[in-house]
Design an enzyme around this catalytic site. Structure first.
Site, PDB file in Angstrom:
ATOM      1  N   CYS A  79       1.486 -19.276  12.079  1.00  0.00           N
ATOM      2  CA  CYS A  79       0.970 -18.603  13.282  1.00  0.00           C
ATOM      3  C   CYS A  79       2.118 -18.219  14.216  1.00  0.00           C
ATOM      4  O   CYS A  79       2.929 -17.381  13.856  1.00  0.00           O
ATOM      5  CB  CYS A  79      -0.082 -19.491  13.959  1.00  0.00           C
ATOM      6  SG  CYS A  79      -1.063 -18.562  15.148  1.00  0.00           S
ATOM      7  N   HIS A 167      -3.902 -20.561   9.475  1.00  0.00           N
ATOM      8  CA  HIS A 167      -3.550 -21.990   9.575  1.00  0.00           C
ATOM      9  C   HIS A 167      -3.880 -22.737   8.275  1.00  0.00           C
ATOM     10  O   HIS A 167      -5.016 -23.143   8.082  1.00  0.00           O
ATOM     11  CB  HIS A 167      -4.317 -22.632  10.740  1.00  0.00           C
ATOM     12  CG  HIS A 167      -3.810 -22.206  12.071  1.00  0.00           C
ATOM     13  ND1 HIS A 167      -2.837 -22.895  12.748  1.00  0.00           N
ATOM     14  CD2 HIS A 167      -4.104 -21.126  12.838  1.00  0.00           C
ATOM     15  CE1 HIS A 167      -2.557 -22.279  13.880  1.00  0.00           C
ATOM     16  NE2 HIS A 167      -3.317 -21.200  13.957  1.00  0.00           N
ATOM     17  N   GLU A 169      -3.255 -25.671   7.548  1.00  0.00           N
ATOM     18  CA  GLU A 169      -3.500 -27.099   7.785  1.00  0.00           C
ATOM     19  C   GLU A 169      -4.948 -27.420   8.128  1.00  0.00           C
ATOM     20  O   GLU A 169      -5.350 -28.564   8.079  1.00  0.00           O
ATOM     21  CB  GLU A 169      -2.572 -27.622   8.893  1.00  0.00           C
ATOM     22  CG  GLU A 169      -2.868 -27.131  10.320  1.00  0.00           C
ATOM     23  CD  GLU A 169      -2.296 -25.748  10.628  1.00  0.00           C
ATOM     24  OE1 GLU A 169      -1.972 -25.004   9.679  1.00  0.00           O
ATOM     25  OE2 GLU A 169      -2.192 -25.398  11.818  1.00  0.00           O
ATOM     26  N   SER A 221      -3.846 -57.701  19.773  1.00  0.00           N
ATOM     27  CA  SER A 221      -5.001 -57.292  20.571  1.00  0.00           C
ATOM     28  C   SER A 221      -6.288 -57.463  19.784  1.00  0.00           C
ATOM     29  O   SER A 221      -7.370 -57.286  20.318  1.00  0.00           O
ATOM     30  CB  SER A 221      -4.844 -55.822  20.930  1.00  0.00           C
ATOM     31  OG  SER A 221      -4.953 -55.045  19.749  1.00  0.00           O
ATOM     32  N   GLY A 222      -6.171 -57.770  18.500  1.00  0.00           N
ATOM     33  CA  GLY A 222      -7.373 -57.791  17.671  1.00  0.00           C
ATOM     34  C   GLY A 222      -7.568 -56.456  16.976  1.00  0.00           C
ATOM     35  O   GLY A 222      -8.352 -56.329  16.057  1.00  0.00           O
ATOM     36  N   GLY A 223      -6.860 -55.426  17.427  1.00  0.00           N
ATOM     37  CA  GLY A 223      -6.984 -54.101  16.827  1.00  0.00           C
ATOM     38  C   GLY A 223      -6.165 -53.967  15.548  1.00  0.00           C
ATOM     39  O   GLY A 223      -5.381 -54.848  15.207  1.00  0.00           O
ATOM     40  N   VAL A 224      -6.394 -52.853  14.861  1.00  0.00           N
ATOM     41  CA  VAL A 224      -5.747 -52.643  13.567  1.00  0.00           C
ATOM     42  C   VAL A 224      -4.219 -52.554  13.698  1.00  0.00           C
ATOM     43  O   VAL A 224      -3.485 -53.165  12.917  1.00  0.00           O
ATOM     44  CB  VAL A 224      -6.187 -51.298  12.937  1.00  0.00           C
ATOM     45  CG1 VAL A 224      -5.775 -51.207  11.492  1.00  0.00           C
ATOM     46  CG2 VAL A 224      -7.659 -51.100  13.081  1.00  0.00           C
ATOM     47  N   ASP A 225      -3.757 -51.796  14.680  1.00  0.00           N
ATOM     48  CA  ASP A 225      -2.324 -51.505  14.730  1.00  0.00           C
ATOM     49  C   ASP A 225      -1.494 -52.772  14.941  1.00  0.00           C
ATOM     50  O   ASP A 225      -0.540 -53.029  14.199  1.00  0.00           O
ATOM     51  CB  ASP A 225      -2.010 -50.493  15.838  1.00  0.00           C
ATOM     52  CG  ASP A 225      -2.825 -49.223  15.698  1.00  0.00           C
ATOM     53  OD1 ASP A 225      -3.306 -48.971  14.573  1.00  0.00           O
ATOM     54  OD2 ASP A 225      -2.989 -48.505  16.686  1.00  0.00           O
ATOM     55  N   SER A 226      -1.856 -53.556  15.955  1.00  0.00           N
ATOM     56  CA  SER A 226      -1.039 -54.748  16.198  1.00  0.00           C
ATOM     57  C   SER A 226      -1.201 -55.752  15.054  1.00  0.00           C
ATOM     58  O   SER A 226      -0.251 -56.453  14.706  1.00  0.00           O
ATOM     59  CB  SER A 226      -1.365 -55.374  17.556  1.00  0.00           C
ATOM     60  OG  SER A 226      -2.684 -55.849  17.594  1.00  0.00           O
ATOM     61  N   SER A 227      -2.368 -55.798  14.425  1.00  0.00           N
ATOM     62  CA  SER A 227      -2.561 -56.743  13.316  1.00  0.00           C
ATOM     63  C   SER A 227      -1.695 -56.357  12.114  1.00  0.00           C
ATOM     64  O   SER A 227      -1.051 -57.217  11.510  1.00  0.00           O
ATOM     65  CB  SER A 227      -4.016 -56.758  12.848  1.00  0.00           C
ATOM     66  OG  SER A 227      -4.854 -57.030  13.923  1.00  0.00           O
TER      67      SER A 227
END
Ligand code: XMP
Length: 507
Positions: A79, A167, A169, A221-227
Site C-alpha cells: 500500500c 493488503h 496480510e 499476576s496469574g496471567g499467561v505472560d508472566s506465568s
C-alpha cells in the site's frame, strides 16, 4: 543464526498483522519504526514496507532514504510502501476518485512472476487506500491489475523489489498468505524454522549466559505472560528465580489461592503477599479511574519492592512484556487512551536490570511456548485480566463489600461460561458493578439494589473487539443465578458495544 525479516512501520493499523502473518510462516521478524533500519545486522533476509495513514503528499508523511537497503535485500512495499517506492523513483501517485476500500479481484496478473506463484485466477484482494499509483517509473513493470486499479502490483525491472497496492496480510485477501510465503520463503530464502521449541532452546541458552548465577525477581499476576516468562526463567536458572504474587484485594473470587496452587505444580519458587488492607484503605473514596490505576500501580511497586528487598543480592527484575507492548512503546503514531502500564516505574525505582524474555513474541506465540513448556491449558487459556483488577470494573469508589458482590457475580458468569463450553470461545469476559440502584421485587418485597453489567467480547489482540453473541438461554440462566444468589444485586444487563468506539473495560 536467527534469520529475520524486517518490517518497517510507516504507521498503518495493519503493520502488526503483517508481523503475525510472517511469524505464522515460521519465520522470525521484527517490526521497527520506518526510519530505524538496523544497518549492519547480518541476519536480515528481506524487508517489508508497511502501509500508512498518510498520503505521500502529506507534509507529515513518513519518508526515509531506502538507498542503502535497495540492492542489498529483497523488498516488498505494501500500500503506502508501494506508493512511496513508486513516488520516490519518479512515479505518479494521485488521490483515487473515491477512496478504494474493500474487495477487488486480480483480473490480470503475471503468473510467471515469483511473487504470484500458486495464486489463483481472479483471486480476491483487499484494498484500502485513498491514493493510487497512476504512473510507474520507466523501469517498473506492472505485474497485476484489478478492474478499478491498473497498478495493483509492480516489480522493478531486474531487481528483487515489489510493490502491491492491496493488503496481503488481511484475511480477506484470499491468497495473501501465499503471496507472503512466496516473498519470505522463495524470494528471501528464509528456511521457515522458527518454532516454539527453537525459541525455548535459544532463549534458555541466552538467559543462562545473560544471568549467570545472578538472582532474579518476577511479579506474577496469574496471567499467561508472566506465568510463561516465569516457567521459562525457571528452566534457565531454577531457584535463582523468586516470583512474587501480590494480592491487592481486587482479584477474582478465590484467584489468589487457585493461582498459588497452580504454580506449585510448576515447581516455581513463589512468595504470596496479602496486601488487601493497604489497597482498600488507599483506595477508599477514590472515584476517578486513572487515579485508581495510579494508586494501585504505586501500591504494587511499594509492596513488591519491600518483598524483593528481603531477598539478598537480587540483580534483575524479570517481566512478562510481550511484543505488542514493545511495538506500542516504539509506536510512531500511537495515542494512549488508558494507561495500561501498571508498573511503569518499577525498574527505575528498584535500580535493577530488566530481563524480558518474551518481549519479541505475540500473544498466540506466548501460548504456544507455554504449551511446549508443558504448562496446563487452564493457565495458558486464561482470559486476559487487567492489572488493577476489579478496581476498573467497580464504577466509582471501591469498598470491600462492593468487591465481594462483584466477585460473586463474576464467578457465576465465568463458571457458567466454562460449564457451557463458552469460555474458550470468547477473548475475555467479566462482570461490572454499576453505580446505580434500581427497583425490583423479590417475593412480596420491593428491593432497591445494585445493577451488574456482563461483558464478553471476541477479539484477536484487544485492539478491536466485538461483543460476543452468547446464547440467550445462557444469558438468562446466568442472570437468574446472579440475582438469586448474590445478595445486593437485583438487575443484570448485557453490554452490546463494540471497540471502537467503546473499550473492553468500562473504566
Ligand atoms: P480496553 O479497556 O482498553 O482494554 O479496551 C484492552 C485490554 O487491556 C486490558 N486492560 C488493562 N490491562 N492494566 C492492564 O494490565 C490496565 O490498566 C488495563 N486496562 C485495560 C483489558 O482488560 C483488555 O484486555
Amino acid at each position: 543464526m536467527q534469520e529475520k525479516i524486517i518490517i518497517l512501520d510507516f504507521g498503518s493499523q495493519t503493520t502488526q498483522l503483517i508481523g503475525r502473518r510472517v511469524r505464522e510462516l515460521d519465520t522470525y521478524c521484527e517490526i521497527l519504526p520506518y526510519n530505524k533500519f538496523p544497518h549492519g545486522d547480518e541476519n536480515i533476509k528481506g524487508v517489508i514496507l508497511s502501509g500508512s495513514p498518510f498520503s505521500v503528499y502529506d507534509e507529515k508523511a513518513f519518508k526515509t532514504d531506502l538507498s542503502a537497503i535497495r540492492g542489498k535485500y529483497p523488498i516488498l512495499g505494501i500500500c503506502y510502501g508501494a506508493q512511496f517506492l513508486a513516488y520516490s523513483n519518479g512515479g505518479k501517485v494521485e488521490p483515487a476518485g473515491s477512496r478504494e476500500y474493500g474487495r477487488a479481484h486480480l483480473s490480470r496478473f503475471c503468473k510467471e512472476n515469483p511473487l504470484f506463484k500458486n495464486v489463483r485466477d481472479n483471486s480476491q484482494v483487499w484494498m484500502s487506500h485513498g491514493d493510487t499509483i497512476t504512473q510507474v517509473p520507466d523501469n517498473f513493470n506492472i505485474i497485476a491489475s484489478t478492474d478499478e486499479v491498473s497498478v495493483a502490483a509492480y516489480q522493478i525491472a531486474g531487481e528483487p523489489v515489489w510493490g502491491v497496492q492491496f493488503h496481503p496480510e488481511v484475511f480477506h485477501t484470499e491468497d495473501g498468505t501465499q503471496i507472503l510465503r512466496n516473498f519470505v520463503a522463495d524470494i528471501c530464502g528464509c528456511k521457515q524454522d522458527w518454532s516454539p521449541a527453537s525459541f525455548i532452546e535459544s532463549t534458555v541458552a541466552k538467559l543462562k549466559e545473560q544471568l549467570g548465577d545472578d538472582k532474579v525477581v518476577l511479579g506474577l499476576s496469574g496471567g499467561v505472560d508472566s506465568s510463561v516468562a516465569a516457567v521459562l526463567l525457571n528452566k534457565a536458572i531454577g531457584k535463582n528465580l523468586t516470583c512474587i504474587f501480590v494480592d491487592h484485594g481486587l482479584l477474582r473470587k478465590n484467584e489468589y489461592e487457585n493461582v498459588l496452587h497452580d504454580y506449585e505444580h510448576l515447581g516455581l519458587n513463589v512468595i504470596g503477599v496479602n496486601a488487601k488492607d493497604k489497597f482498600y484503605s488507599e483506595l477508599a473514596g477514590v472515584k476517578e479511574p486513572e487515579r485508581k490505576r495510579k494508586i494501585i500501580g504505586k501500591g504494587f511497586i511499594d509492596v513488591f519492592d519491600a518483598e524483593a528487598h528481603k531477598i539478598k543480592n537480587v540483580k534483575w527484575l524479570a517481566q512478562g512484556t510481550i511484543y505488542p507492548d514493545v511495538i506500542e512503546s516504539l509506536s510512531i503514531t500511537g495515542t494512549v487512551i488508558k494507561s495500561h502500564h501498571n508498573v511503569g516505574g518499577l525498574p527505575e525505582k528498584m535500580n535493577l536490570k530488566l530481563c524480558e524474555p518474551l518481549r519479541l513474541l505475540f500473544k498466540d506465540e506466548v501460548r504456544r511456548v507455554g504449551r511446549e513448556l508443558g504448562m496446563m491449558e487452564r493457565l495458558i487459556n486464561r482470559h486476559p485480566f487487567p492489572g488493577p483488577g476489579l478496581a476498573v470494573r467497580i464504577l466509582g469508589d471501591i469498598t470491600p463489600e462492593k468487591v465481594r458482590i462483584l466477585q460473586e457475580a463474576d464467578d457465576i458468569f465465568i463458571q457458567g461460561l466454562r460449564d457451557w463450553n463458552l469460555y474458550d470461545k470468547v477473548w475475555q469476559a467479566g462482570a461490572i458493578l454499576l453505580p446505580v440502584q434500581s427497583v425490583g421485587v423479590m417475593g412480596d418485597e420491593r428491593t432497591y439494589e445494585n445493577a451488574v453489567a456482563l461483558r464478553a467480547v471476541t477479539s484477536t489482540d484487544a485492539m478491536t473487539a466485538d461483543w460476543a453473541r452468547l446464547p440467550y438461554e445462557f444469558l438468562g440462566k446466568v442472570s437468574n443465578d446472579i440475582i438469586n444468589k448474590v445478595k445486593g444485586v437485583n438487575r443484570v444487563t448485557y453490554d452490546i458495544s463494540s471497540k471502537p468506539p467503546s473499550t473492553i473495560e468500562w473504566e
